[in-house]
Design an enzyme around this catalytic site. Sequence first.
Site, mmCIF file in Angstrom:
data_model
loop_
_atom_site.group_PDB
_atom_site.id
_atom_site.type_symbol
_atom_site.label_atom_id
_atom_site.label_comp_id
_atom_site.label_asym_id
_atom_site.label_seq_id
_atom_site.Cartn_x
_atom_site.Cartn_y
_atom_site.Cartn_z
ATOM 1 N N LYS A 264 -8.934 -11.072 -3.545
ATOM 2 C CA LYS A 264 -9.699 -9.843 -3.783
ATOM 3 C C LYS A 264 -11.055 -9.941 -3.094
ATOM 4 O O LYS A 264 -11.561 -11.046 -2.872
ATOM 5 C CB LYS A 264 -9.943 -9.668 -5.294
ATOM 6 C CG LYS A 264 -8.732 -9.213 -6.084
ATOM 7 C CD LYS A 264 -9.101 -9.005 -7.540
ATOM 8 C CE LYS A 264 -7.900 -8.559 -8.346
ATOM 9 N NZ LYS A 264 -7.401 -7.230 -7.975
ATOM 10 N N ARG A 338 2.666 -7.836 -12.984
ATOM 11 C CA ARG A 338 4.074 -7.458 -13.173
ATOM 12 C C ARG A 338 4.973 -8.694 -13.095
ATOM 13 O O ARG A 338 6.056 -8.709 -13.683
ATOM 14 C CB ARG A 338 4.462 -6.401 -12.133
ATOM 15 C CG ARG A 338 4.309 -6.828 -10.713
ATOM 16 C CD ARG A 338 4.261 -5.662 -9.732
ATOM 17 N NE ARG A 338 2.938 -5.027 -9.666
ATOM 18 C CZ ARG A 338 2.654 -3.966 -8.920
ATOM 19 N NH1 ARG A 338 3.585 -3.410 -8.193
ATOM 20 N NH2 ARG A 338 1.438 -3.463 -8.916
HETATM 21 N N1 BES Z 1 -5.691 -6.853 -12.457
HETATM 22 C C1 BES Z 1 -5.440 -6.027 -11.340
HETATM 23 C C2 BES Z 1 -5.563 -4.542 -11.669
HETATM 24 C C3 BES Z 1 -6.949 -3.998 -11.799
HETATM 25 C C4 BES Z 1 -7.697 -3.741 -10.679
HETATM 26 C C5 BES Z 1 -7.469 -3.681 -13.017
HETATM 27 C C6 BES Z 1 -8.963 -3.204 -10.787
HETATM 28 C C7 BES Z 1 -8.714 -3.135 -13.135
HETATM 29 C C8 BES Z 1 -9.462 -2.895 -12.023
HETATM 30 C C9 BES Z 1 -4.035 -6.254 -10.796
HETATM 31 O O1 BES Z 1 -3.549 -7.539 -10.916
HETATM 32 C C10 BES Z 1 -4.068 -5.940 -9.341
HETATM 33 O O2 BES Z 1 -4.723 -6.649 -8.633
HETATM 34 N N2 BES Z 1 -3.371 -4.892 -8.948
HETATM 35 C C11 BES Z 1 -3.356 -4.463 -7.601
HETATM 36 C C12 BES Z 1 -1.943 -4.126 -7.246
HETATM 37 C C13 BES Z 1 -1.726 -3.903 -5.788
HETATM 38 C C14 BES Z 1 -1.865 -5.202 -5.030
HETATM 39 C C15 BES Z 1 -0.358 -3.317 -5.577
HETATM 40 C C16 BES Z 1 -4.267 -3.249 -7.475
HETATM 41 O O3 BES Z 1 -4.278 -2.422 -8.382
HETATM 42 O O4 BES Z 1 -4.985 -3.176 -6.485
HETATM 43 MN MN MN Z 2 -4.099 -8.776 -9.286
#
Ligand code: BES
Ligand code: MN
Length: 513
Positions: A264, A338
């Site tokens: 990230k 997931r």
């Molecule tokens: N924990 C995150 C989701 C999230 C992101 C929650 C920002 C709150 C704020 C999750 O694990 C994630 O990183 N999801 C990705 C999925 C994507 C790679 C398909 C996302 O939402 O960007």
């Molecule tokens: Mn994630």
Amino acid sequence: MNFELKALNLSGAAAAKCDLLVLLVPESFKPEQDPLSALVQSASKHGDWSQAADKSLQLYQAAGVQARRVLLLGIGAASVRDIRNAMQSAAACLKADGVKHALVYLAAVEDAAQAVRTSVQCIADTSYVYTLTKSKVTKPALNKVTLGVQNKAAVNAEFEQAVAVALGQSLAKEWGNRPANHATPTMLAQAAKDLAKHAAIQCKVHGPKDVEKLGMGAFMAVAKGSKEPLQLIELSYSGAAKSEPPVVLVGKGITFDTGGISLKPAAAMDEMKFDMCGAASVLGVFRALAELKPAINVVGLIPACENMPDGGAVKPGDVVTSMSGQTIEILNTDAEGRLVLCDALTYAERFKPAAVVDIATLTGACVIALGGVRSGMYANRDDLAQALQLAGDKSDDLCWRMPLDDDYAEGLKSHFADMGNVAGRAGGSITAAKFLQRFVGNMPWAHLDIAGTAWKEGAAKGATGRPVPLLVQYLVDAVQSAPAKAKKPAAVTKAKTASAPKRKASAKPVVQG
Ligand code: BES
Ligand code: MN
Ligand code: ZN
């Protein structure tokens, strides 16, 4: 916080010994012959205050009132929002130095049960203080709150539920707020074991070896880059006969989400310590169950681990085999929630659940779709969706049903496995739900995407403890609807004889069918 519910009339409230008296006054309030009514009338007459929502007035040593301080709060039509706003404006007074014991008096509020619930929730919320990793903390003096109502018996059950929810919600907040180095998977497991000290709650923790034996290849893949051993936490609450199928709650427990090799960006990455808020809400629900002791069986499952980049971490393109036997191409290691959930959902099948509800800070897309007001809710059964929606409405912990059309699953196709773990950017919260759906078989299942509602950013940064209120309400309602379900054949017979007014009147508006 010690909460107490007391039957009081206005004269009784004026005579009550406390440091602060908060008087909630709706537009419908009719003054009587007592010191508080006199205050209300005088303040309105001079135009210094009114019963409209958002109007407040602080008084000191008011005539005929025992409490040194009085806070008049107009609450207009006394909606949940009016009461919430009023209590928020009372926060500073409640936290003032000399205030140890406050009396919150609900003057002639029509829906007193709702007012009690909202007040307890708001007071618990404003009095929560995070302290664990601070060397200096000043906690407010407030340690006792009396809620004064005209008819105690009418709101007692609601009051007790609200206090139990407040305990659970603050536990959920606490674990959500703890930095990832103070809330490791092992520490979460210990928190769950601590809950098992309460009667009717048991806890089993499956470590890395057990999880490998179970064949949870997707869960293990996420944990591979971390030095912290993964933990599969299994809580159970037994409030009903063993034969009664449980509701299974599955909480995403990523104690820190760096994104893994699909790293990230640095900005706000600290917030990914909140990525175990689904898990925290499961702990919170069990805390509330310990208080409320409802006649229901509940299982809590928490797959807990960190998502870290490392030489040993799972790589984009790696294919893993989930516990269900389905293979997954991990195209993006940041879509890890997931992966841990899918194996926990497969594990849930062994309980032959009445319903499975997973709770997860799953997608940024859900934050874009619904913001911080409503959690995203998905369900493969209409009655379950309705029950969750209603529980959210009742507890002021709102959710909104999202679609599960099969066409949304198109993007999950993979060249090298049964499915990929991501689809395109479009409809990201929905495609995540479609991924999870492949692991629930025929179980009644719902998924709550709490990415927008589990914590607040900015000045009020911190975990919210949501959706503990929604989940507890859902479970309490499920107890009430259970006998109706069991009596289903009888209801059909009754319908044939076409004379069942009694049953109709007592039918709980919880789950249809
Ligand atoms: N924990 C995150 C989701 C999230 C992101 C929650 C920002 C709150 C704020 C999750 O694990 C994630 O990183 N999801 C990705 C999925 C994507 C790679 C398909 C996302 O939402 O960007
Ligand atoms: Mn994630
Ligand atoms: Zn995540």
